[in-house]
Design a protein around this motif. Structure first.
Motif, mmCIF file in Angstrom:
data_model
loop_
_atom_site.group_PDB
_atom_site.id
_atom_site.type_symbol
_atom_site.label_atom_id
_atom_site.label_comp_id
_atom_site.label_asym_id
_atom_site.label_seq_id
_atom_site.Cartn_x
_atom_site.Cartn_y
_atom_site.Cartn_z
ATOM 1 N N THR A 152 20.044 60.885 23.868
ATOM 2 C CA THR A 152 21.392 60.372 23.620
ATOM 3 C C THR A 152 22.426 61.462 23.854
ATOM 4 O OG1 THR A 152 20.567 58.753 22.021
ATOM 5 C CG2 THR A 152 22.908 59.277 21.935
ATOM 6 N N GLU A 177 21.225 52.687 25.547
ATOM 7 C CA GLU A 177 19.927 52.211 26.038
ATOM 8 C C GLU A 177 20.034 50.737 26.411
ATOM 9 O OE1 GLU A 177 16.959 53.128 23.119
ATOM 10 O OE2 GLU A 177 17.599 55.222 22.952
ATOM 11 N N HIS A 222 17.371 48.753 28.129
ATOM 12 C CA HIS A 222 16.119 47.989 28.038
ATOM 13 C C HIS A 222 16.042 46.877 29.087
ATOM 14 C CE1 HIS A 222 15.089 49.889 24.133
ATOM 15 N NE2 HIS A 222 16.383 49.836 23.918
ATOM 16 N N ASP A 277 20.425 55.480 33.149
ATOM 17 C CA ASP A 277 19.766 54.763 32.047
ATOM 18 C C ASP A 277 18.792 55.710 31.364
ATOM 19 O OD1 ASP A 277 18.774 52.925 30.269
ATOM 20 O OD2 ASP A 277 17.585 51.828 31.734
ATOM 21 N N LYS A 278 18.898 55.797 30.036
ATOM 22 C CA LYS A 278 18.055 56.752 29.302
ATOM 23 C C LYS A 278 17.122 56.079 28.287
ATOM 24 C CE LYS A 278 19.004 57.809 25.497
ATOM 25 N NZ LYS A 278 18.692 57.336 24.119
ATOM 26 N N THR A 279 16.783 54.827 28.479
ATOM 27 C CA THR A 279 15.902 54.132 27.548
ATOM 28 C C THR A 279 14.538 54.830 27.492
ATOM 29 O OG1 THR A 279 16.997 52.071 28.156
ATOM 30 C CG2 THR A 279 14.914 51.908 26.940
ATOM 31 N N GLY A 303 20.045 54.059 20.773
ATOM 32 C CA GLY A 303 20.328 55.481 20.928
ATOM 33 C C GLY A 303 20.455 56.147 19.576
#
Length: 379
Positions: free
Chosen positions: A152, A169, A171, A221-223, A335
């Motif tokens: 995050t 996030e 998804h 995107d950091k999921t 996050g």
């Protein structure tokens, strides 16, 4: 058992003549009309109590739907040889508008949370776009990291860049497509689309819409759960770029426990977080040469680490990334929501755990990631 195609069978009530009024008994009786010619009757009669128990009927009770009237035991005999599933449900759908579904374990997905995406059923469905025009996004960026590893924070700093849009996030890999009817499937297949193709189009459209609304050039995107699906993501977007973010495994486990102390013990937190760590490591091995950041460096020397990442992403360094400001979405599950991230600036990280504080289950991954003195990879 549920309605199919919007049809529903009207319940038949007991009129005092001994007829059954339970809907599932009626439906199985309908099926018996189709399967009454099958064998194995002797065995079925010996096991007819199972059918009676299911329907709540006595041995001599009769089941009636319209012109069809069968003895409970006969219905079990007729319905026993349902090997079933497809032919029985076909009959039930045809005559009563219902199907029987067995409740069992959820299908295995690519990671936590389940999911009925195409990859869960048949990986052969997953394929690259047939035409480059099938993708609206250009070179999307995916941060692959375990939970509680500072993703995050990295997202917030990247989102402060004038060219990078890094929302919470998303998804998107959990967004699925289904065919409401066989005709819908046939129509899409005639266009050259299978289920995975349609899911990829949906994912791409969702991310592209988000990017266009931001007015920026690249989406990030950091999921964390994306680490379990990196292969499919790379297939969906052949030009996707991946960034790895690592953190000391013991620090990850401790933070994962602190996030929900009533949900998991420290030992359970370590084992659960280890799943993410292993998924990230598999992705690192399959996608060599991608930039790898470390949380300890990001919090200790944020400018140096972010300059290096900007160079790898071919975007200019911007000083405003260090003071990313307030975040629009700070919610558990989308996050980090803790005080540090709410400060709007990069904060120092906690001290690294001593070797004796590392849970035994995490020692191998600590060594593999360079967090032990005898590690091959420098931390």
């Amino acid at each position: 058992m549920g309605p199919v195609g919007g049809r529903a069978a009207a319940p038949h009530r007991d009129t005092g003549s001994g007829y059954a009024h339970r809907p599932h008994g009626l439906l199985l009786a309908r099926a018996s009309r189709v399967f009454a010619h099958r064998g194995g009757r002797a065995f079925c009669r010996r096991n007819s109590h199972r059918f009676r128990d299911f329907c709540g009927l006595s041995t001599d009770a009769r089941i009636s739907v319209g012109e069809l009237s069968v003895n409970c035991q006969e219905a079990w005999v007729a319905c026993h040889d349902m090997t079933w599933h497809g032919k029985v449900n076909h009959a039930l759908t045809k005559y009563a508008g219902f199907q029987i579904k067995r409740v069992g374990k959820a299908k295995k997905g690519s990671g936590p949370g389940g999911g009925a995406s195409a990859s869960a059923g048949d990986r052969r469905l997953v394929r690259a776009p047939a035409d480059p025009a099938d993708r609206l996004l250009v070179a999307p960026i995916f941060i692959l990291s375990p939970v509680r590893s500072g993703s995050t924070l990295l997202r917030a700093t990247l989102n402060a860049h004038s060219m990078l849009h890094a929302p919470h996030e998303l998804h998107v890999r959990r967004l699925t497509v289904g065919f409401g009817t066989s005709l819908a499937r046939e129509a899409m297949e005639a266009l050259g689309h299978n289920q995975a193709d349609l899911e990829h189009l949906l994912w791409d459209r969702v991310l592209h819409r988000e990017l266009v609304r931001s007015g920026k050039r690249f989406v990030v995107d950091k999921t964390p759960a994306n680490a379990f699906a990196f292969q499919r993501i790379a297939t969906c977007w052949p030009d996707a770029r991946f960034v790895f973010l690592l953190r000391h495994p013991a620090s990850i486990a401790r933070s994962w426990h602190e996030a929900s102390p009533g949900k998991r013990t420290p030992e359970e937190a370590a084992l659960d977080a280890l799943r993410y760590m292993k998924a990230v490591q598999r992705a690192r091995e399959a996608l060599p040469g991608r930039p790898t950041l470390r949380y300890e460096r990001l919090t200790g020397d944020p400018e140096g680490e972010l300059r290096r990442l900007c160079a790898a992403l071919d975007v200019p360094w911007e000083p405003g990334m260090l003071t990313y400001g307030p975040q629009e979405v700070l919610r558990k599950g989308l996050g980090d929501w803790k005080d540090k991230i709410q400060s709007g600036a990069v904060q120092p990280g906690r001290a690294l755990p001593a070797p004796e504080e590392i849970p035994e289950v995490l020692v191998p991954i600590c060594r593999e990631w360079g967090y032990l003195p005898d590690s091959a990879e420098p931390a």
